[in-house]
Design an enzyme around this catalytic site. Sequence first.
Site, PDB file in Angstrom:
ATOM      1  N   ASP A 124     -63.723 -25.347  -9.243  1.00 36.06           N
ATOM      2  CA  ASP A 124     -62.606 -26.261  -9.471  1.00 36.06           C
ATOM      3  C   ASP A 124     -62.553 -26.601 -10.958  1.00 36.06           C
ATOM      4  OD1 ASP A 124     -64.656 -28.062  -9.918  1.00 36.06           O
ATOM      5  OD2 ASP A 124     -63.866 -29.600  -8.561  1.00 36.06           O
ATOM      6  N   LYS A 167     -61.155 -20.838  -3.718  1.00 37.36           N
ATOM      7  CA  LYS A 167     -61.813 -22.138  -3.886  1.00 37.36           C
ATOM      8  C   LYS A 167     -61.833 -22.906  -2.567  1.00 37.36           C
ATOM      9  CE  LYS A 167     -59.832 -25.880  -5.305  1.00 37.36           C
ATOM     10  NZ  LYS A 167     -59.111 -26.935  -6.050  1.00 37.36           N
TER      11      LYS A 167
END
Length: 318
Positions: A206, A188
């Site tokens: 996320d 991420k």
Amino acid sequence: MGEHGVSKRVKASNRKTEGSRSAESVPSAKAVEPVAAAKVAKPVAVAKPAKVAAPVKVAGSAKPESRLAMVRRARKINRELAEVFPYAHPELDFRNPFELLVATVLSAQTTDLRVNQTTPALFAKYPTPEDLAAAVPEEVEELIRPTGFFRAKTRSIMGLAAALRDEFGGEVPGRLEDLVKLPGVGRKTAFVVLGNAFGVPGITVDTHFMRLVRRWKWTEQEDPVKIEAEIAEIFPKSEWTMLSHRVIFHGRRICHARKPACGACPITHLCPSYGEGETDPEKARKLLKYEMGGFPGQRLDPPPGYPGRPAPPLGASG
């Protein structure tokens, strides 16, 4: 031969053939060329796609939604969100790849606003990886204390700063395989940096992104890597970074975790989960956040074109 004269074996064969044709008709993201990227020689690696989500029923239809229909609906949601949030952007303040990398690591388990209020002092004292790597840990801890988990985060950012100094000549690498080796950096964080500092397409999974793509029935997966892989199969690679921004913007402003503002949502006609939140328009409008609700955004230094007000510095009233 009429339907009643066809054997069960033939019918089963026909069903398999039709399913194959349906799958082949869906455009593949692999056919789209990635946008040009600075300092990057290899394309970004994407996790292998997991199993396809089970068909879902959509409003106004008694039939389950086909894979092709879901892809078309997903791409339409992306287009409409682009009209709603033409100013979508990363909500962390940064001036270079190093600052974005550190800020993204600090953003774990806190808000981008709190990070933005904390990093000015941090980067003023330690503007380069070399400076941060040579810092006194206790002094770094005190500077980043407002972001929470400050001892673990200090180890991560000082560790990645040392790795940048020792292994990459003080520069943030522009490759996924290099970034994920740095302390505190996962896929991420790597995709945030690649997409916004290097122009390399990536999907940022996320908590907001995970929540919305499941509400929209784009996937049934819960693992971030598997979600990334399935969404990558739906959209052209050139859309990945901006898709991430739009979905996260929508999740922060309208489609909240506990009480979505369904009555103020511009894509209710495309949402199979409409009604999970407040449907009354007046009540829903009161749930809107940031510029949608007339409040300051998360950035102290927002990019040009942002319609909301900048966030206040740490300790100032909003």
